[in-house]
Design a protein around this motif. Sequence first.
Motif, PDB file in Angstrom:
ATOM      1  N   ARG A 108      -3.355   6.889  -8.161  1.00  0.00           N
ATOM      2  CA  ARG A 108      -4.659   5.534  -8.485  1.00  0.00           C
ATOM      3  C   ARG A 108      -4.312   5.032  -9.636  1.00  0.00           C
TER       4      ARG A 108
ATOM      5  N   VAL B 151      -4.092  11.785  -5.140  1.00  0.00           N
ATOM      6  CA  VAL B 151      -4.719  10.546  -4.957  1.00  0.00           C
ATOM      7  C   VAL B 151      -4.972   9.957  -6.458  1.00  0.00           C
TER       8      VAL B 151
ATOM      9  N   GLU C 137       0.885  -1.147  -0.030  1.00  0.00           N
ATOM     10  CA  GLU C 137       0.027   0.183  -0.165  1.00  0.00           C
ATOM     11  C   GLU C 137       0.863   1.109   0.002  1.00  0.00           C
TER      12      GLU C 137
ATOM     13  N   VAL D 226      -4.214   3.260  -2.139  1.00  0.00           N
ATOM     14  CA  VAL D 226      -3.724   4.530  -1.802  1.00  0.00           C
ATOM     15  C   VAL D 226      -4.446   5.232  -0.757  1.00  0.00           C
ATOM     16  N   THR D 227      -3.668   5.504   0.331  1.00  0.00           N
ATOM     17  CA  THR D 227      -4.531   5.940   1.621  1.00  0.00           C
ATOM     18  C   THR D 227      -3.680   7.277   1.963  1.00  0.00           C
ATOM     19  N   VAL D 228      -4.508   7.852   2.771  1.00  0.00           N
ATOM     20  CA  VAL D 228      -4.272   8.929   3.516  1.00  0.00           C
ATOM     21  C   VAL D 228      -4.030   9.078   5.092  1.00  0.00           C
TER      22      VAL D 228
ATOM     23  N   ASN E 137       0.984   5.315   1.210  1.00  0.00           N
ATOM     24  CA  ASN E 137       0.410   6.295   1.992  1.00  0.00           C
ATOM     25  C   ASN E 137       0.705   7.819   1.841  1.00  0.00           C
TER      26      ASN E 137
ATOM     27  N   CYS F 108      -9.558   7.775  -2.464  1.00  0.00           N
ATOM     28  CA  CYS F 108      -9.025   7.167  -1.535  1.00  0.00           C
ATOM     29  C   CYS F 108     -10.251   6.422  -0.413  1.00  0.00           C
ATOM     30  N   GLU F 109      -9.915   5.240  -0.089  1.00  0.00           N
ATOM     31  CA  GLU F 109     -10.904   4.616   0.687  1.00  0.00           C
ATOM     32  C   GLU F 109     -10.500   4.438   1.873  1.00  0.00           C
TER      33      GLU F 109
END
Length: 320
Positions: free
Chosen positions: A118, A114, A82, A125-127, A84, A154-155
């Motif tokens: 993606r 993002v 992943e 892709v996270t934040v 971030n 972003c999920e």
Amino acid sequence: MFAVAPMLDWTDRHCRYFLRLLSSRATLYSEMVTTGALIHGDVQRHLAFNDTEHPLVLQLGGSVPQEMAQCARMAQDWGYDEVNINVGCPSDRVQNNMIGACLMAHPDRVAECVDAMRQAVDIPVTVKHRIGINGRDSYQALVDFVGMVAEAGCEHFIVHARIAILEGLSPKENRHVPPLRYEVVQQLKQEYPHLQMTLNGGIKTLDECEEHLQTFEGVMLGREVYSNPWLLTEVDQRLYQDNNSLAPTSRSEVMLKLRAYIEQQVAQGVKVTHITRHILGIAQGFPGARRFRQLLSADIHRHENQLAVFDQAIEVLQGR
Ligand SMILES: Cc1cc2nc3c(=O)[nH]c(=O)nc-3n(C[C@H](O)[C@H](O)[C@H](O)COP(=O)(O)O)c2cc1C
């Protein structure tokens, strides 16, 4: 989900190798790596990791969409699970480069990153962000930030439940002076029930984790894991119901496994102390803890045969 937080200068690959000996399920995060360092610097140094470290997340610092996309691709190619984006770090040095918490004032830019990332990769892709920054700390601003970034794809949001104060506080002060406000993150989760949310900030016990996991998909712990890493040994069983967990049952067992790793790393030119500096917390709470710390934080620097000092430290923990 249980995660160990990204911590600059702390969660390097040696630290993560050590932490992985304690839990096979916890998600581990890298230190923040800036896009500049990856694009212009020593990629091997920043991205290399041991196969055992999975599940493993690379945290990026940056805000130029095509650079973030390029670095996300590198993360994927190197095998990270992943990638971030750091929207939580308040340091002045990073603010000048539009990295970290100051990006909370630029949700459109984070959304562009993002989106670009993606398109470049298949891994999530996270934040990771704060609940606000000074001058922009309303609940509505937070809801708008998450909404816009979620729309870009972003999920999963990792939320450090305090604001960052961008002027006047050091990064360290920014981790304890602004009050923790879990209730704000709870409200945010209610606002966006379909998004995954991980709660971060000030969590110290697995009891607390269990409670927060009733509301959130994940919890992330930083400083407590570093100062009391043994906490990880219960994570697989308690938080993942993994009854076949290979978690160690004694500290000396961990030390012996680490010894083999140290020998292997030393053969590749790594200094023993670059590994041992991360393990001082493992003796926390034992009568020999002071002696253990003394050996590995002081004596080891004065001895030529550093592995022999490490062996003395193992003896302190014998049977524990
Ligand atoms: C030494 C140190 C370095 C940190 N470096 C980073 C970093 O590189 N990226 C980041 O997003 N947060 C960083 N943080 C913040 C942590 O990830 C985490 O959000 C914060 O410590 C709150 O969690 P805790 O109370 O469980 O420690 C750092 C924290 C510490 C103590």
